[in-house]
Design a protein around this motif. Sequence first.
Motif, PDB file in Angstrom:
ATOM      1  N   MET A   1       0.842  -1.196   0.000  1.00  0.00           N
ATOM      2  CA  MET A   1       0.000   0.000   0.000  1.00  0.00           C
ATOM      3  C   MET A   1       0.877   1.245   0.000  1.00  0.00           C
ATOM      4  O   MET A   1       1.864   1.313   0.707  1.00  0.00           O
ATOM      5  N   ASN A 111     -11.532   1.884  -4.952  1.00  0.00           N
ATOM      6  CA  ASN A 111     -10.557   0.789  -4.939  1.00  0.00           C
ATOM      7  C   ASN A 111      -9.461   1.006  -3.884  1.00  0.00           C
ATOM      8  O   ASN A 111      -8.391   0.418  -3.970  1.00  0.00           O
ATOM      9  N   SER A 113      -7.211   0.317  -1.323  1.00  0.00           N
ATOM     10  CA  SER A 113      -6.843  -1.052  -0.959  1.00  0.00           C
ATOM     11  C   SER A 113      -6.982  -1.315   0.532  1.00  0.00           C
ATOM     12  O   SER A 113      -7.206  -2.442   0.958  1.00  0.00           O
ATOM     13  N   THR A 116     -10.129  -3.452   1.988  1.00  0.00           N
ATOM     14  CA  THR A 116     -10.317  -4.896   1.911  1.00  0.00           C
ATOM     15  C   THR A 116      -9.785  -5.608   3.153  1.00  0.00           C
ATOM     16  O   THR A 116     -10.190  -6.723   3.441  1.00  0.00           O
TER      17      THR A 116
END
Length: 147
Positions: A1, A111, A113, A116
């Motif tokens: 990330m 999106n 990250s 998630t």
Amino acid sequence: MKPSELEMQAGGCVCKKVRYSLIGSPLRVTICHCTWCQRRTGSAFGVELVFHEDQVLFHPDTLSVYRHISDESGRWLDQHFCNNCGSSIGLTLESVPSIQSISVGTLDKQNWSELTNLERRHVFVRSARQWSDIPGDVEQYEEHFRN
Ligand SMILES: [Zn+2]
Ligand SMILES: [Zn+2]
């Protein structure tokens, strides 16, 4: 990330009059199947990113608040919305001081990250729509997880 992803995310309403910046990561994701969330979102459940209030900076041209009193607990829940386009932006709750939630659909970067990996809680599954499929292996509660 990427570090920049962690530092700042942004989002806002449909008409762009309400914008916000987020500092850091959400504490968790709450997926709420209560009938109030069904009405306020006009959908089957609400999906809220839970932040500490200091992590959320509003650019509040037209940010409005509607205070709902829970008929079950008697406590207030403030719905933050754009008074121009009506988009649901987030919530604050008397029962969870210092928290500001952000409705996940208002994020610019869907999106992101980080999302998630977050802890996800399905709450008030007692009133989930019959056709809202909840995976058996996720954290879920008949009412709220604090109960
Ligand atoms: Zn708007
Ligand atoms: Zn709810």
